[in-house]
Design an enzyme around this catalytic site. Sequence first.
Site, PDB file in Angstrom:
ATOM      1  N   ASP A  59     -39.877  12.403  38.125  1.00  0.00           N
ATOM      2  CA  ASP A  59     -39.504  11.475  37.059  1.00  0.00           C
ATOM      3  C   ASP A  59     -38.036  11.640  36.695  1.00  0.00           C
ATOM      4  O   ASP A  59     -37.532  12.764  36.562  1.00  0.00           O
ATOM      5  CB  ASP A  59     -40.360  11.725  35.821  1.00  0.00           C
ATOM      6  CG  ASP A  59     -39.919  10.870  34.645  1.00  0.00           C
ATOM      7  OD1 ASP A  59     -40.234   9.666  34.649  1.00  0.00           O
ATOM      8  OD2 ASP A  59     -39.249  11.400  33.729  1.00  0.00           O
ATOM      9  N   TYR A  64     -30.018   9.879  32.459  1.00  0.00           N
ATOM     10  CA  TYR A  64     -29.963  11.325  32.614  1.00  0.00           C
ATOM     11  C   TYR A  64     -28.686  11.711  33.364  1.00  0.00           C
ATOM     12  O   TYR A  64     -28.475  11.295  34.511  1.00  0.00           O
ATOM     13  CB  TYR A  64     -31.181  11.847  33.375  1.00  0.00           C
ATOM     14  CG  TYR A  64     -32.503  11.690  32.655  1.00  0.00           C
ATOM     15  CD1 TYR A  64     -32.565  11.461  31.285  1.00  0.00           C
ATOM     16  CD2 TYR A  64     -33.704  11.773  33.352  1.00  0.00           C
ATOM     17  CE1 TYR A  64     -33.774  11.311  30.630  1.00  0.00           C
ATOM     18  CE2 TYR A  64     -34.924  11.640  32.696  1.00  0.00           C
ATOM     19  CZ  TYR A  64     -34.944  11.399  31.338  1.00  0.00           C
ATOM     20  OH  TYR A  64     -36.170  11.262  30.697  1.00  0.00           O
ATOM     21  N   GLN A 181     -45.401   7.209  29.001  1.00  0.00           N
ATOM     22  CA  GLN A 181     -44.931   8.592  29.021  1.00  0.00           C
ATOM     23  C   GLN A 181     -44.662   9.037  27.581  1.00  0.00           C
ATOM     24  O   GLN A 181     -43.840   8.445  26.887  1.00  0.00           O
ATOM     25  CB  GLN A 181     -43.659   8.706  29.861  1.00  0.00           C
ATOM     26  CG  GLN A 181     -43.225  10.136  30.108  1.00  0.00           C
ATOM     27  CD  GLN A 181     -42.012  10.217  31.003  1.00  0.00           C
ATOM     28  OE1 GLN A 181     -40.972   9.650  30.695  1.00  0.00           O
ATOM     29  NE2 GLN A 181     -42.132  10.912  32.117  1.00  0.00           N
ATOM     30  N   TYR A 209     -44.597  14.509  28.781  1.00  0.00           N
ATOM     31  CA  TYR A 209     -43.359  15.267  28.983  1.00  0.00           C
ATOM     32  C   TYR A 209     -43.272  16.346  27.892  1.00  0.00           C
ATOM     33  O   TYR A 209     -43.863  16.206  26.824  1.00  0.00           O
ATOM     34  CB  TYR A 209     -42.123  14.375  28.987  1.00  0.00           C
ATOM     35  CG  TYR A 209     -41.735  13.730  27.669  1.00  0.00           C
ATOM     36  CD1 TYR A 209     -40.943  14.403  26.733  1.00  0.00           C
ATOM     37  CD2 TYR A 209     -42.122  12.420  27.365  1.00  0.00           C
ATOM     38  CE1 TYR A 209     -40.579  13.810  25.535  1.00  0.00           C
ATOM     39  CE2 TYR A 209     -41.747  11.820  26.174  1.00  0.00           C
ATOM     40  CZ  TYR A 209     -40.973  12.518  25.265  1.00  0.00           C
ATOM     41  OH  TYR A 209     -40.606  11.924  24.085  1.00  0.00           O
ATOM     42  N   LYS A 220     -40.277  32.398  26.218  1.00  0.00           N
ATOM     43  CA  LYS A 220     -39.009  33.012  26.637  1.00  0.00           C
ATOM     44  C   LYS A 220     -38.022  33.162  25.480  1.00  0.00           C
ATOM     45  O   LYS A 220     -37.081  33.944  25.577  1.00  0.00           O
ATOM     46  CB  LYS A 220     -38.380  32.217  27.770  1.00  0.00           C
ATOM     47  CG  LYS A 220     -37.703  30.914  27.367  1.00  0.00           C
ATOM     48  CD  LYS A 220     -37.004  30.294  28.574  1.00  0.00           C
ATOM     49  CE  LYS A 220     -36.228  29.049  28.214  1.00  0.00           C
ATOM     50  NZ  LYS A 220     -35.524  28.466  29.366  1.00  0.00           N
TER      51      LYS A 220
END
Length: 283
Positions: A59, A64, A181, A209, A220
């Site tokens: 995707d 982007y 999405q 997403y 993390k």
Amino acid sequence: MNFLVQFFNPNMKYRKINSLSKDVSVIGLGANIFGYSCNKVQARELVGLAQQNGINYIDTADVYSSGLSEEWVGELTHKNRDYWTISTKSGINSNESINGKNTKKIIYENVVNSLKRLRTDYIDIYQLHHFDPVTPIEETIDVAEELICKGYIKHFGVSNFLKTHMDKYNNINKNIISTNQIHFNYVHREHTNELADDFIKHEKKLIAYGVLGRGVLTGKYDVADKLLLKEGSRASKSKNVKSDLDELFLLKIHEFKKLLESYGISLTQYCVQHGLQNEFLLS
């Protein structure tokens, strides 16, 4: 990279999206980081490792990295295009308004430019990044039908649409939208339930997403780490990541992670499986 090996192969599952000629892997590769927090060498490694482990869905979007993500996806997939299900979007940058962006002229031009960057003759799933309250829905549906008829796109999808948005489109053409999405993970799942019944009924798919919270739900980020926002990190660049780096939230995630580990389950495993248990969902 170990995450890919741990979760994907050899038990990758596939699901059908309407009349797409090939089934789509339930886990996809999000290319929004390509050219942003992921360099070209890393992107190449990710695409190769994803294919080796059964992922055939990738995707991206035209905005982007200002088109660089699409260019890299095109470069890294065009030699075995038939293997990949590629989705991209007619997008907007975070500082832009969506108003007036879903017109026939803009979408058509965006599709043509995306095809060039992706080095392909067709896009498997073409999505609207957001609902445009200004452009008439009939106009947007008209260009979607034209693009499908010409073979430029195989399916038309949307992104970040609420049920009220879906209803407006369904009232005109209930078959035009194949996918939606949405932001979905163990923490953020408020819109999934209201959309699920309609998508199950019409055999459509929600594409999630942020399943791992852009890294926040892998554990993390340690609340004691004073370098969370170190220069160049994704957390330092993304306001969406920063919004989840609240001290109390991180403490809760840390405690939940410890609880899961006492049962031999990692936080990452839990969050991935939480998404995969929904039959109408791709992650």
